[in-house]
Design an enzyme around this catalytic site. Sequence first.
Site, PDB file in Angstrom:
ATOM      1  N   GLN A   1      36.448 -17.766  59.758  1.00  0.00           N
ATOM      2  CA  GLN A   1      36.184 -16.965  58.562  1.00  0.00           C
ATOM      3  C   GLN A   1      37.489 -16.346  58.067  1.00  0.00           C
ATOM      4  O   GLN A   1      37.526 -15.739  57.010  1.00  0.00           O
ATOM      5  CB  GLN A   1      35.203 -15.837  58.895  1.00  0.00           C
ATOM      6  CG  GLN A   1      33.854 -16.331  59.325  1.00  0.00           C
ATOM      7  CD  GLN A   1      33.037 -15.188  59.926  1.00  0.00           C
ATOM      8  OE1 GLN A   1      32.433 -14.406  59.229  1.00  0.00           O
ATOM      9  NE2 GLN A   1      33.033 -15.104  61.234  1.00  0.00           N
TER      10      GLN A   1
ATOM     11  N   VAL B   1      41.314 -15.872  56.697  1.00  0.00           N
ATOM     12  CA  VAL B   1      42.070 -16.484  55.597  1.00  0.00           C
ATOM     13  C   VAL B   1      43.567 -16.411  55.872  1.00  0.00           C
ATOM     14  O   VAL B   1      44.373 -16.716  55.009  1.00  0.00           O
ATOM     15  CB  VAL B   1      41.753 -15.765  54.257  1.00  0.00           C
ATOM     16  CG1 VAL B   1      40.289 -15.926  53.882  1.00  0.00           C
ATOM     17  CG2 VAL B   1      42.104 -14.270  54.313  1.00  0.00           C
ATOM     18  N   ASP B   2      43.938 -16.021  57.097  1.00  0.00           N
ATOM     19  CA  ASP B   2      45.350 -15.760  57.388  1.00  0.00           C
ATOM     20  C   ASP B   2      46.139 -16.991  57.824  1.00  0.00           C
ATOM     21  O   ASP B   2      47.368 -16.934  57.942  1.00  0.00           O
ATOM     22  CB  ASP B   2      45.475 -14.647  58.440  1.00  0.00           C
ATOM     23  CG  ASP B   2      44.691 -14.956  59.726  1.00  0.00           C
ATOM     24  OD1 ASP B   2      44.550 -16.138  60.073  1.00  0.00           O
ATOM     25  OD2 ASP B   2      44.232 -13.996  60.375  1.00  0.00           O
TER      26      ASP B   2
ATOM     27  N   HIS C   1      36.359 -19.386  54.398  1.00  0.00           N
ATOM     28  CA  HIS C   1      36.653 -18.448  53.312  1.00  0.00           C
ATOM     29  C   HIS C   1      38.001 -18.706  52.649  1.00  0.00           C
ATOM     30  O   HIS C   1      38.523 -17.833  51.958  1.00  0.00           O
ATOM     31  CB  HIS C   1      36.578 -17.002  53.829  1.00  0.00           C
ATOM     32  CG  HIS C   1      35.208 -16.630  54.329  1.00  0.00           C
ATOM     33  ND1 HIS C   1      34.951 -15.546  55.124  1.00  0.00           N
ATOM     34  CD2 HIS C   1      33.998 -17.224  54.123  1.00  0.00           C
ATOM     35  CE1 HIS C   1      33.654 -15.488  55.400  1.00  0.00           C
ATOM     36  NE2 HIS C   1      33.060 -16.498  54.817  1.00  0.00           N
TER      37      HIS C   1
ATOM     38  N   CYS D   1      49.221 -21.626  35.738  1.00  0.00           N
ATOM     39  CA  CYS D   1      48.965 -23.000  36.172  1.00  0.00           C
ATOM     40  C   CYS D   1      49.864 -23.941  35.368  1.00  0.00           C
ATOM     41  O   CYS D   1      49.897 -23.855  34.134  1.00  0.00           O
ATOM     42  CB  CYS D   1      47.496 -23.334  35.930  1.00  0.00           C
ATOM     43  SG  CYS D   1      47.100 -25.068  36.177  1.00  0.00           S
TER      44      CYS D   1
ATOM     45  N   THR E   1      33.993 -11.809  65.717  1.00  0.00           N
ATOM     46  CA  THR E   1      33.305 -11.650  64.427  1.00  0.00           C
ATOM     47  C   THR E   1      32.118 -10.717  64.593  1.00  0.00           C
ATOM     48  O   THR E   1      31.422 -10.772  65.613  1.00  0.00           O
ATOM     49  CB  THR E   1      32.867 -13.003  63.818  1.00  0.00           C
ATOM     50  OG1 THR E   1      31.988 -12.742  62.715  1.00  0.00           O
ATOM     51  CG2 THR E   1      32.173 -13.902  64.813  1.00  0.00           C
TER      52      THR E   1
ATOM     53  N   ASN F   1      33.518 -10.793  72.146  1.00  0.00           N
ATOM     54  CA  ASN F   1      33.735  -9.753  71.138  1.00  0.00           C
ATOM     55  C   ASN F   1      33.994  -8.407  71.799  1.00  0.00           C
ATOM     56  O   ASN F   1      33.528  -8.148  72.892  1.00  0.00           O
ATOM     57  CB  ASN F   1      32.513  -9.643  70.207  1.00  0.00           C
ATOM     58  CG  ASN F   1      32.911  -9.293  68.789  1.00  0.00           C
ATOM     59  OD1 ASN F   1      33.591 -10.073  68.133  1.00  0.00           O
ATOM     60  ND2 ASN F   1      32.524  -8.131  68.316  1.00  0.00           N
TER      61      ASN F   1
HETATM   62  P1  NAD Z   1      34.749  -7.917  60.969  1.00  0.00           P
HETATM   63  O1  NAD Z   1      35.924  -7.020  60.707  1.00  0.00           O
HETATM   64  O2  NAD Z   1      33.473  -7.636  60.284  1.00  0.00           O
HETATM   65  O3  NAD Z   1      34.453  -7.880  62.528  1.00  0.00           O
HETATM   66  C1  NAD Z   1      35.474  -8.051  63.482  1.00  0.00           C
HETATM   67  C2  NAD Z   1      34.815  -8.088  64.847  1.00  0.00           C
HETATM   68  O4  NAD Z   1      35.838  -8.381  65.807  1.00  0.00           O
HETATM   69  C3  NAD Z   1      34.156  -6.754  65.268  1.00  0.00           C
HETATM   70  O5  NAD Z   1      32.872  -7.026  65.797  1.00  0.00           O
HETATM   71  C4  NAD Z   1      35.099  -6.203  66.356  1.00  0.00           C
HETATM   72  O6  NAD Z   1      34.408  -5.521  67.360  1.00  0.00           O
HETATM   73  C5  NAD Z   1      35.715  -7.482  66.891  1.00  0.00           C
HETATM   74  N1  NAD Z   1      37.072  -7.351  67.434  1.00  0.00           N
HETATM   75  C6  NAD Z   1      38.098  -6.576  66.959  1.00  0.00           C
HETATM   76  N2  NAD Z   1      39.211  -6.779  67.685  1.00  0.00           N
HETATM   77  C7  NAD Z   1      38.881  -7.687  68.648  1.00  0.00           C
HETATM   78  C8  NAD Z   1      39.588  -8.303  69.694  1.00  0.00           C
HETATM   79  N3  NAD Z   1      40.886  -8.041  69.935  1.00  0.00           N
HETATM   80  N4  NAD Z   1      38.936  -9.194  70.485  1.00  0.00           N
HETATM   81  C9  NAD Z   1      37.609  -9.483  70.272  1.00  0.00           C
HETATM   82  N5  NAD Z   1      36.890  -8.925  69.292  1.00  0.00           N
HETATM   83  C10 NAD Z   1      37.518  -8.050  68.482  1.00  0.00           C
HETATM   84  O7  NAD Z   1      35.261  -9.405  60.721  1.00  0.00           O
HETATM   85  P2  NAD Z   1      34.450 -10.751  60.369  1.00  0.00           P
HETATM   86  O8  NAD Z   1      33.207 -10.834  61.168  1.00  0.00           O
HETATM   87  O9  NAD Z   1      35.460 -11.845  60.477  1.00  0.00           O
HETATM   88  O10 NAD Z   1      33.993 -10.568  58.851  1.00  0.00           O
HETATM   89  C11 NAD Z   1      34.798  -9.930  57.888  1.00  0.00           C
HETATM   90  C12 NAD Z   1      35.230 -10.797  56.684  1.00  0.00           C
HETATM   91  O11 NAD Z   1      36.522 -10.348  56.250  1.00  0.00           O
HETATM   92  C13 NAD Z   1      35.411 -12.258  57.023  1.00  0.00           C
HETATM   93  O12 NAD Z   1      35.142 -12.997  55.879  1.00  0.00           O
HETATM   94  C14 NAD Z   1      36.904 -12.365  57.327  1.00  0.00           C
HETATM   95  O13 NAD Z   1      37.419 -13.614  57.002  1.00  0.00           O
HETATM   96  C15 NAD Z   1      37.521 -11.363  56.379  1.00  0.00           C
HETATM   97  N6  NAD Z   1      38.782 -10.834  56.996  1.00  0.00           N
HETATM   98  C16 NAD Z   1      39.739 -11.731  57.394  1.00  0.00           C
HETATM   99  C17 NAD Z   1      40.891 -11.292  58.036  1.00  0.00           C
HETATM  100  C18 NAD Z   1      41.902 -12.323  58.470  1.00  0.00           C
HETATM  101  O14 NAD Z   1      41.998 -13.382  57.851  1.00  0.00           O
HETATM  102  N7  NAD Z   1      42.629 -12.079  59.558  1.00  0.00           N
HETATM  103  C19 NAD Z   1      41.071  -9.931  58.281  1.00  0.00           C
HETATM  104  C20 NAD Z   1      40.077  -9.019  57.840  1.00  0.00           C
HETATM  105  C21 NAD Z   1      38.929  -9.491  57.196  1.00  0.00           C
END
Ligand code: NAD
Length: 215
Positions: A71, A73-74, A89, A117, A158, A183
């Site tokens: 999920q 986007v990084d 995403h 574009c 997640t 998680n």
């Molecule tokens: P979320 O922020 O809703 O949930 C993150 C989950 O990861 C939480 O349940 C938390 O407890 C857990 N967590 C945090 N650190 C952890 C670790 N070190 N080890 C294991 N678990 C850990 O994120 P989501 O479920 O991915 O949904 C949020 C939306 O926002 C998604 O669409 C996501 O792509 C986007 N998003 C992406 C990024 C990115 O690309 N890095 C960053 C922030 C949000």
Amino acid sequence: MRIDPRLVQRLRNARRVVALTGAGISAESGIPTFRDAQSGLWARFRPEELATPEAFPRLGTLVPDWLLVTQNVDGLHQRAGSRAVVELHGNIHRNKCFDEDVVVAEWRETGERPPCCPRCGGPLRPDVVWFGESLSPQTLAQAEAGARRCEVLFSIGTSAAVFPAAQLPLTALQAGAMVVEVNKDPTPLTGMATFSLLGLAGEILSHLLGETWPA
Ligand code: NAD
């Protein structure tokens, strides 16, 4: 940390594995999760200083049929060397034309913001799924097919709250797969997963790899 030997045994025998990852898997690389970002920590985001989760590329080479559905986007999974990555995403490092909805790799810098574009002159935007937008049907279909055919599905870092991604572990369970959640905190999936490993993804995955496939 003690990993249930039944999980290790089933994982050793698994040939078709899917991993669904979320913001938590990038957290230990310095990118705040969605929840962290809401509390203002997004200001700390320094892409040039990011490390990558190292256990993942190795896990991907150990099973014959491997699919990584993220999920995020990084783009960190690809930078870490992961193969077979489905980006539900999109990817913040890729751009597309707002009007034509096609990926644009190069454009002429005129100082205009957003850039234009090169084909139609429309504004460029990041190739990510914004709130209120739908996922690419092809991308979602690929992820769903993986969830239906896998023997093991990992749900890692997640909150299992963003649909349709959160449906994938449930689809895998309904199709008879073992679902392993990794998680930091309990989620709506925790009570349904076959195994739920609470803790940091980097630590648990490294440990699980070591137990299942000792170097
Ligand atoms: P979320 O922020 O809703 O949930 C993150 C989950 O990861 C939480 O349940 C938390 O407890 C857990 N967590 C945090 N650190 C952890 C670790 N070190 N080890 C294991 N678990 C850990 O994120 P989501 O479920 O991915 O949904 C949020 C939306 O926002 C998604 O669409 C996501 O792509 C986007 N998003 C992406 C990024 C990115 O690309 N890095 C960053 C922030 C949000």
